[in-house]
Write a protein that holds these residues in place. Sequence first.
Motif, short mmCIF file in Angstrom:
data_model
loop_
_atom_site.label_atom_id
_atom_site.label_comp_id
_atom_site.label_asym_id
_atom_site.label_seq_id
_atom_site.Cartn_x
_atom_site.Cartn_y
_atom_site.Cartn_z
N GLU A 139 0.81 -1.21 0.00
CA GLU A 139 0.00 0.00 0.00
C GLU A 139 0.85 1.27 0.00
O GLU A 139 0.51 2.26 -0.65
N ASN A 143 0.29 3.90 -2.92
CA ASN A 143 -0.21 5.25 -2.67
C ASN A 143 0.77 6.31 -3.14
O ASN A 143 0.37 7.34 -3.70
N ARG A 279 -6.31 0.65 -8.90
CA ARG A 279 -5.28 0.38 -7.90
C ARG A 279 -4.65 -0.99 -8.15
O ARG A 279 -3.43 -1.16 -8.02
#
Length: 452
Positions: A139, A143, A279
């Motif tokens: 993550e 991000n 994503r």
Amino acid sequence: MEIALEKSTETNASLKIKLSKSDYQPEVDKKLKDYGRRASIKGFRPGKVPTSLIQKMYGKSVLVEEINELLKNTVSNYIRDNKLQVVGDPLPDREQADAIDWDGQNEFEFNYHLGLASDFEVDFDALPPVPSYVIEAGETELNSTIEELKTRFSGQTHVDESAEGDMIYGELKQEGKEDGEAFATKTAFPSKQIAAEELPKFVGLKKGDTVTFDIQKTFVDEKARALATGLKREEAAELEGEFTFTVEDITRNEPAEIGQEFFDKVLGKDVVETEEQFREKVLEVIKGNYARESATLERLDIEQALLDNITIGLPDDFLKQWLLTSNEGNVTETEVNEQYDAFARSVKLQLIKNKIASENEINVAYEDVLNVTRGMVREQFGFYGDDEQMNQSIDKIAQQYLMDEKGENYMKMYNRISDDKVIELIKSKLTLEPRTVSVEEFKELVSTRQPA
């Protein structure tokens, strides 16, 4: 012809060649006869020029040309036929060559200095395990990448008041000079180019505001000054003193918003439709990029393992002299000495790879080169799909690329594919130890490696 190899050490040798008249004269006579048929000399009919005159005019140059060609082929064939592991190029004995009497001699002696690599064996069983890195990408990396993409695909908006990072448009004028001498222009100031101590003057400005500043203090280097004024660097370097800038417009880059337009810009039209899909796809790309970086580091570790565990002697003094001679005027002796270790490393590595390729019959066919080039074309030009017309276009571009640069592009691709095949074979022969590392740990590992 007599030819003999004399080794003074394991890595230094001399190739001595003796030529008698029978070795070169038939070809010299043949070329002079051809000159006689084609020569156009005033006072003589074509093809009727006396042999003695042709000999006088062209004899020496033809003799020198023929002997040089004969020597080149003789040296090359001897090295190939005797499978000598030559490094660098043979260096002729210049003093001996300069002492030749081309007018009086019938027999000639030549001496070439050869640099040889020592004999070595590649024992895969003796190679230690090599780490194969798996880079954790989660993550945090996802991000961070998305934020970078939002900045990269940002849009411009007009704002009422300037802030750091904005682009400020307006009129620039030079102060303290007569109108005919003063520099003036409409321009844009990228605030990122403004010196930090002067930046506060340009923050908080509104349309119509005028700011006075010293141009050399505000734009310290010539490149920044050239960007701010639109002048060439040498012209911008001469600007000095106070200037005024009157604001006419201010634009700001706003990060792209998450949505279909952003998805399409990053991944292509309609590849994904939701943020979740976006994503997932971006994370897939990140992992693919890290996998390629990991493969690059793995290759460096494999190459280092080869160099650390296979001993090869090189003729260091010979190679340094060869580098100076072959790059005459372009490098100094100091530069050669400074760069020699890296050069020797690359030579040893190439010798090892060549031996592995030879002993394992690794070959590269034209179709191999064409296929890899097709893939490169697809990637560079964004060709997707598999219809016949597209494939024909890809083939045409790929073939043209391989023919360009007098075949150099083909050899680059050939060597790259050959190298890849050798590395894949080595990987199949030694032990690869999977190691999971964080992105930061991987970056630290990369910083410690020396590429070949």
